[in-house]
Design a protein around this motif. Structure first.
Motif, short mmCIF file in Angstrom:
data_model
loop_
_atom_site.label_atom_id
_atom_site.label_comp_id
_atom_site.label_asym_id
_atom_site.label_seq_id
_atom_site.Cartn_x
_atom_site.Cartn_y
_atom_site.Cartn_z
N UNK A 1 33.06 63.09 85.48
CA UNK A 1 32.05 63.41 86.50
C UNK A 1 30.64 63.30 85.92
N UNK A 2 30.52 63.57 84.62
CA UNK A 2 29.22 63.49 83.95
C UNK A 2 29.36 62.70 82.67
N UNK A 3 28.27 62.06 82.27
CA UNK A 3 28.25 61.32 81.01
C UNK A 3 28.16 62.29 79.83
N UNK A 4 28.44 61.77 78.65
CA UNK A 4 28.38 62.58 77.44
C UNK A 4 26.98 63.17 77.25
N UNK A 5 25.96 62.38 77.57
CA UNK A 5 24.58 62.85 77.41
C UNK A 5 24.30 64.04 78.32
N UNK A 6 24.75 63.95 79.57
CA UNK A 6 24.53 65.05 80.52
C UNK A 6 25.31 66.28 80.07
N UNK A 7 26.51 66.08 79.59
CA UNK A 7 27.33 67.20 79.09
C UNK A 7 26.58 67.95 77.98
N UNK B 1 25.02 63.01 94.02
CA UNK B 1 25.82 63.82 93.12
C UNK B 1 27.18 63.16 92.87
N UNK B 2 27.55 63.03 91.60
CA UNK B 2 28.85 62.46 91.24
C UNK B 2 29.97 63.49 91.25
N UNK B 3 29.60 64.76 91.41
CA UNK B 3 30.61 65.82 91.42
C UNK B 3 31.28 65.90 92.78
N UNK B 4 32.55 66.22 92.82
CA UNK B 4 33.18 66.54 94.12
C UNK B 4 32.64 67.88 94.63
N UNK B 5 32.79 68.10 95.92
CA UNK B 5 32.21 69.28 96.54
C UNK B 5 32.69 70.58 95.89
N UNK B 6 33.99 70.67 95.61
CA UNK B 6 34.51 71.93 95.06
C UNK B 6 33.95 72.23 93.68
N UNK B 7 33.69 71.19 92.87
CA UNK B 7 33.12 71.41 91.54
C UNK B 7 31.64 71.80 91.63
N UNK B 8 30.92 71.20 92.56
CA UNK B 8 29.52 71.56 92.77
C UNK B 8 29.41 73.02 93.19
N UNK B 9 30.22 73.43 94.16
CA UNK B 9 30.20 74.81 94.64
C UNK B 9 30.62 75.77 93.53
N UNK B 10 31.58 75.35 92.71
CA UNK B 10 32.03 76.20 91.60
C UNK B 10 30.87 76.44 90.62
N UNK B 11 30.08 75.40 90.36
CA UNK B 11 28.94 75.55 89.46
C UNK B 11 27.88 76.47 90.05
N UNK B 12 27.62 76.32 91.35
CA UNK B 12 26.65 77.19 92.01
C UNK B 12 27.12 78.65 91.95
#
Length: 390
Positions: A71-77, A189-200
């Motif tokens: 979902x994210x690149x190594x740099x973003x991680x 956003x490259x994240x699926x909805x459930x992962x985005x909401x989980x982060x929020x």
């Protein structure tokens, strides 16, 4: 100064909540006053254990899943994962313009474990979700939107304020609001909805902070008639309402959610919003430049050793460039506002010639006045010293 602070360790120097003011406080009174605010069990909850390790593990687990699923690149991680973060720290700023000088609690989150993740989510949300029609960026936009509006008899100018908004935002409403706007967010956003909401949720459920070495946790219909205008800047709202509906609207707003409660100010002919006074006269709106009671008149002194360009910028930003003196105020206030600018800078040791040379640099003021005169029959040039507008 250093010796004074060393000899008087019981004194705290801080800035006021609003205005360019420096405030001296007794350290013990400051701490007791903030602790009293934190004793509000409806808003804050004391915790016995440092939550940093738990937050760090939750963040690591979340980001590891994102990385594994590409979902994210190594740099973003690497940018989002911050294992050595500190727990946010709380401090308070005195509201010197209010009775009994209450405090506003500020949470300093830089260098905290979740700061980078919160900033990442914030950028996504701001970039993706269209701004509401009621949102304004500054006083110039406000005046532009209101200058041609006519107000019928029986209406009043009203301002709304949310009581302690940032410690009372319901988490469930935030999640629902973002879920309902996912069609906008998913485009960036490259994240699926459930992962985005989980982060929020991780960010909203981790509102821990420390004060005086103690850990705390912050517990976070439609109107069927015509409203001439409604504009919002962050949590400040200005609108125009029929007199007969004001009480019912306040009741309706306060019934929306028990944690979101509004106070309301009603005036018949003028109201202050941002740095603008809105005046209702003969069913039309006119405007003046407004300075809050906390305005100190203190700016970078001309006798300081700062570069001359900074001093020129101070004049321009206060309104000397003409925008605030002329654009957001009615012609009848131009002379008063220009005199105010000149007086303020004289009190800060700016030479009179330097003030006027920078106010009228490249004849900007003359150009602005001529532009305004083309839209008005009033001749505002007479409000200025003639030798300065030639």
């Amino acid at each position: 100064t250093k010796q004074f602070l060393k000899d008087n360790s019981n004194i705290i120097f801080t800035k006021a909540d609003k205005g360019n003011l420096t405030v001296a406080l007794d350290k013990n009174i400051y701490i007791e006053k903030v602790k009293t605010m934190l004793d509000d069990e409806d808003t804050y909850m004391k915790i016995l254990k440092d939550p940093t390790s738990k937050i760090n593990n939750n963040l690591k687990q979340l980001l590891a899943g994102w990385k594994k699923q590409n979902y994210v690149l190594e740099l973003i991680y690497k940018q989002l994962y911050y294992s050595d973060g500190n727990i946010p720290r709380a401090y308070a700023l005195p509201k010197v313009h209010k009775l009994n000088c209450p405090f506003r609690i500020i949470i300093f989150s830089l260098d905290s474990t979740l700061y980078n993740l919160a900033a990442f989510l914030h950028r996504l949300i701001v970039k993706s979700i269209p701004k509401a029609a009621s949102n304004i960026e500054n006083s110039f936009e406000l005046v532009k939107n209101l200058k041609n509006i006519k107000i019928d008899n029986g209406f009043s100018l009203v301002s709304l304020d949310v009581i302690s908004l940032y410690t009372n935002i319901p988490t469930d409403l935030v999640i629902d609001a973002l879920s309902n706007r996912w069609d906008f967010i998913c485009k960036n956003c490259n994240l699926p909805k459930n992962e985005f909401i989980k982060a929020v949720r991780l960010v909203l459920d981790s509102t821990f902070f420390t004060f005086d070495n103690q850990f705390e946790n912050c517990v976070l219909s439609n109107i069927q008639y015509h409203i001439p205008f409604y504009y919002r800047y962050v949590d400040d709202i200005v609108l125009c309402l029929p007199n007969s509906k004001i009480d019912s609207i306040l009741k309706k707003l306060n019934s929306f959610h028990p944690k979101l409660q509004f106070t309301l100010e009603v005036v018949s002919n003028s109201i202050n919003f941002l740095d603008t006074t809105i005046i209702l006269k003969n069913n039309s709106l006119m405007f003046d430049w407004y300075q809050k009671p906390t305005f100190s008149g203190r700016f970078l002194n001309f006798l300081s050793q700062h570069p001359i360009l900074q001093k020129k910028g101070i004049i321009f930003n206060l309104g000397g460039g003409g925008d605030k003196v002329f654009y957001i105020s009615h012609p009848q206030f131009h002379k008063k506002n220009l005199e105010f600018v000149v007086r303020i800078f004289l009190e800060n040791d700016y030479p009179l010639n330097f003030i006027f040379d920078n106010i009228n640099e490249k004849k900007r003021v003359k150009t602005l006045i001529n532009k305004l005169n083309s839209c008005s029959s009033k001749k505002t040039n007479n409000n200025l010293p003639k030798e300065r507008v030639k």
